[in-house]
Enzyme design. Structure first.
Site, PDB file in Angstrom:
ATOM      1  CD  GLU A 295      -2.437   2.185   0.097  1.00  0.00           C
ATOM      2  OE1 GLU A 295      -2.711   2.401  -0.281  1.00  0.00           O
ATOM      3  OE2 GLU A 295      -3.421   0.612   0.072  1.00  0.00           O
ATOM      4  CB  SER A 341      -6.121   0.245  -3.937  1.00  0.00           C
ATOM      5  OG  SER A 341      -4.835   1.465  -2.531  1.00  0.00           O
ATOM      6  CG  HIS A 462      -4.682   3.517   3.519  1.00  0.00           C
ATOM      7  ND1 HIS A 462      -5.428   4.775   4.059  1.00  0.00           N
ATOM      8  CD2 HIS A 462      -4.705   3.433   2.354  1.00  0.00           C
ATOM      9  CE1 HIS A 462      -6.350   4.247   3.163  1.00  0.00           C
ATOM     10  NE2 HIS A 462      -5.774   3.327   2.230  1.00  0.00           N
ATOM     11  CG  ASP A 516      -1.519   0.918  -4.061  1.00  0.00           C
ATOM     12  OD1 ASP A 516      -0.402   1.052  -3.060  1.00  0.00           O
ATOM     13  OD2 ASP A 516      -2.802   0.881  -3.231  1.00  0.00           O
ATOM     14  CG  HIS A 517      -1.716   4.052  -4.714  1.00  0.00           C
ATOM     15  ND1 HIS A 517      -1.366   5.309  -3.526  1.00  0.00           N
ATOM     16  CD2 HIS A 517      -3.143   3.658  -4.870  1.00  0.00           C
ATOM     17  CE1 HIS A 517      -2.161   5.056  -2.845  1.00  0.00           C
ATOM     18  NE2 HIS A 517      -3.081   3.772  -2.899  1.00  0.00           N
TER      19      HIS A 517
END
Length: 663
Positions: A295, A341, A462, A516-517
């Site tokens: 993440e 995501s 996150h 994911d990013h």
């Protein structure tokens, strides 16, 4: 209270509510202006590069059509109520109702704009209706919202002040139906306000669609590119209510007319990979595949991938991943294919990038398509997907089943295994802390029949950016708020690999690590249009036989992972991926694609090309880290790159529309 009606001047009686309406709509426009200024200040580092006062003025001027459209849409009922040609409505009570309607509607619009200023760093664009599908299965959004609210308390204060000012400045028309005594007065009122309503209705519809000029079609979020120098600035031109309204039930994918058929486009680019000509039949290696999607683990945080930019001065926040990089295959330039995501999942596992909207949130998600898991399942692999959140979170359970994963393991499954602490390891927000969940993943892999293919998606790095209490002194606040989370997750990754090395399946495994990013940034080069897509692509083969370690002077992207892994295994059947096999593709032929605010970005031959769907609007050297020098028309490779990108877009759109996501 402003007096717009004078009983001694009967002519003002007819126009009072109309003038009040115009003045009140100006108040609404002022609320949008204040929200835009706040949006700029909240995210100033993303817009500050080369931002002059004159350019800022042009951006704000360009925002007017979008603000007028949003105001017209959201205040249409208010406009109708103010101008409805019924003389009986002209009472103080009726206009108090109108005032409340105006304040409530525009307060909601203000709050939406302010909230999006906080969400912007995660997506680099204004929020669209896809957000409702993205988070529809989440049960912790209230918790996240209150956490963000506490961290951005000043936005609540700003909203209160702005709404209070709007309430005080609101113009209340002074009209009284009791003064319309004669039939003639009432007919005159009806006639005047019928004309005003028709006129205003015409102007309102024009505002909604962006004007009535010849050839004007209803404006969309893509029209913001007319006023900007780079795609990220579109978020400053747009407003969130407009972005939400203009993406309701929209047909996302349309086949462009760049080519006449798949065959014609296929002569330039095809997403169909057929490795039969490369590998002899029945030579597929039966190695395990383990994919770790971390993440928000942007390349910016990783010291080992920033030596080329900062040398020895920048250590980053990932000592464990740095050690992994030393014995892995990595690429000089590596990118994600989306900013969310749900963009990362199809990109990493299916070879499908994000164009326009997240693929899994569009009707095309009902198409027939597969993934690395689905393909390897047919080769006798045991496949599994791990995500430390609740079942159904982010739609990953449905996605994993759709693309061929046999098993899904989430928070509830973790809780049933007493070895790792159960639900006491829940972070209180998204899911299980990364450290125990990655240990759980490692243990579960040891129970699976080989060969296996497994993917894991972490949750800890996150928002709201918290780490376990026992690590708060170990990883104190530093830099920006996410850095301590990156250090914690890096530690968890290091422990995972140390435990995996002890397992009998370890050397028979190919490991892939990516994000994911990207996420929050404190370096200008990672806040540019292409810098916001910089993610790690790390492929580790403990035996170094199928994948040789080392840094390659090439480009890599998430959608390359599928063909690269299958190529390393010697997979010999046709499959679809919009990426390339990084192990066999010449360095100069590697590329990356992504989409941002109506602009396609194509990275190849040392350049980033920006294409708005009709023409090339930007050409920047990859070594121009701040994207300061636009070389449109001055790069020999531009024409060929444009042809290739058009072929990629055509293939993507045609296959989405016509359900052709299989060979």
């Amino acid at each position: 209270m402003v007096r717009v009606y004078n009983s001694k001047t009967r002519s003002c009686r007819w126009i009072g509510p109309f003038v009040a309406l115009l003045l009140n709509l100006l108040i609404a426009l002022g609320m949008y202006f204040i929200a835009r200024v706040e949006f700029l200040l909240e995210n100033y580092s993303y817009f500050s590069e080369n931002l002059t006062f004159s350019h800022l003025c042009s951006l704000f001027a360009g925002s007017l059509p979008f603000d007028k459209s949003a105001i017209a849409y959201t205040n249409s009922l208010y406009i109708l109520m103010m101008l409805f040609p019924l003389w009986l409505k002209e009472t103080p009570v009726y206009h108090r109702v109108c005032k409340w309607l105006f304040i409530v509607v525009n307060t909601i619009a203000l709050v939406i704009n302010l909230c999006d200023s906080v969400y912007f760093p995660y997506t680099l664009r204004r929020t669209t209706t896809s957000v409702f599908h993205e988070f529809r299965n989440e049960t912790n959004l209230g918790d996240v919202f209150w956490g963000e609210l506490l961290g951005h308390w000043y936005l609540l204060l700003l909203a209160v002040v702005v709404v209070w000012l709007a309430w005080k400045l609101y113009v209340m028309p002074r009209t009284d139906a009791r003064q319309l005594l004669t039939v003639k007065q009432r007919l005159t009122y009806t006639g005047v306000y019928t004309v005003l309503l028709v006129f205003t209705g015409y102007m309102t519809v024009g505002a909604c669609r962006g004007g009535w000029a010849s050839g004007t079609r209803p404006i969309t979020i893509n029209n913001a590119n007319e006023y900007v120098d780079r795609p990220t600035e579109c978020a400053l031109v747009l407003n969130t209510p407009f972005s939400l309204i203009r993406t309701i039930n929209k047909n996302v994918f349309e086949v462009p007319n760049y080519y006449s058929s798949l065959d014609e486009a296929g002569k330039v680019f095809t997403p169909i990979h057929n490795l039969q000509t490369v590998n002899a039949p029945d030579t597929m290696k039966r190695k395990n595949v383990v994919v770790l999607i971390v993440e928000s683990f942007g390349r910016e945080y990783i010291g080992g991938l920033n030596k080329m930019y900062f040398g020895g001065k920048y250590k980053g926040y990932t000592p464990n991943v740095d050690k992994l990089i030393e014995k892995s295959a990595v690429w000089y330039y590596s990118f994600c294919n989306g900013r969310k995501s749900i963009d990362g999942m199809p990109s990493v596992l299916c070879g499908i990038p994000m164009f326009k909207e997240p693929f899994v949130l569009t009707p095309s998600s009902m198409n027939s398509y597969t993934s690395m898991a689905g393909l390897l399942d047919k080769e006798g692999y045991t496949t599994s997907f791990f995500h430390g959140a609740n079942r159904g979170s982010m739609g990953f359970l449905a996605f994993s089943k759709k693309v061929g994963f046999q098993q899904y393991y989430g928070r509830q499954d973790f809780d049933q295994d007493s070895r790792f602490g159960g639900d006491k390891q829940y972070d209180g927000h998204w899911g299980i802390w990364d450290e125990p969940f990655l240990q759980y993943w490692c243990a579960k892999l040891g129970t699976m029949k080989q060969p296996f293919m497994s993917a894991c998606f972490t949750v800890s790095s996150h928002t709201p950016y918290v780490i376990p209490d026992k690590y708060k002194k170990v990883y104190p606040e530093e830099g920006i708020v996410i850095h301590k989370c990156i250090r914690y997750t890096d530690m968890a990754i290091g422990k995972f690999f140390r435990e995996a090395e002890k397992q009998p399946w370890f050397k028979n495994t190919i490991f892939v690590l990516t994000s994911d990013h990207t996420n929050l940034s404190d370096h200008a080069q990672y806040q540019t249009d292409i810098g916001g897509f910089c993610s790690p692509i790390i492929v580790y083969d403990p035996t170094a036989k199928l994948v040789k370690p080392g840094m390659r002077n090439a480009i890599a992207q998430q959608i390359d992972i599928l063909p690269t892994v299958l190529g390393a295994l010697g997979y010999d059947k046709p499959f679809l991926s919009f990426g390339c096999n990084l192990l066999t593709t010449p360095d100069d032929d590697t590329y990356a694609v992504n989409y941002l605010n109506g602009i396609y970005q194509y990275v190849k031959h040392g350049y980033t090309m920006q294409f708005d769907g009709n023409k090339v609007v930007g050409m920047y050297k990859l070594t121009d880290l701040l994207m300061q020098h636009n070389l449109v028309g001055r790069v020999p490779q531009q024409a060929q790159m444009e042809r290739e990108l058009k072929a990629i877009i055509y293939q993507y759109m045609y296959r989405m529309v016509h359900d052709r996501l299989h060979p």
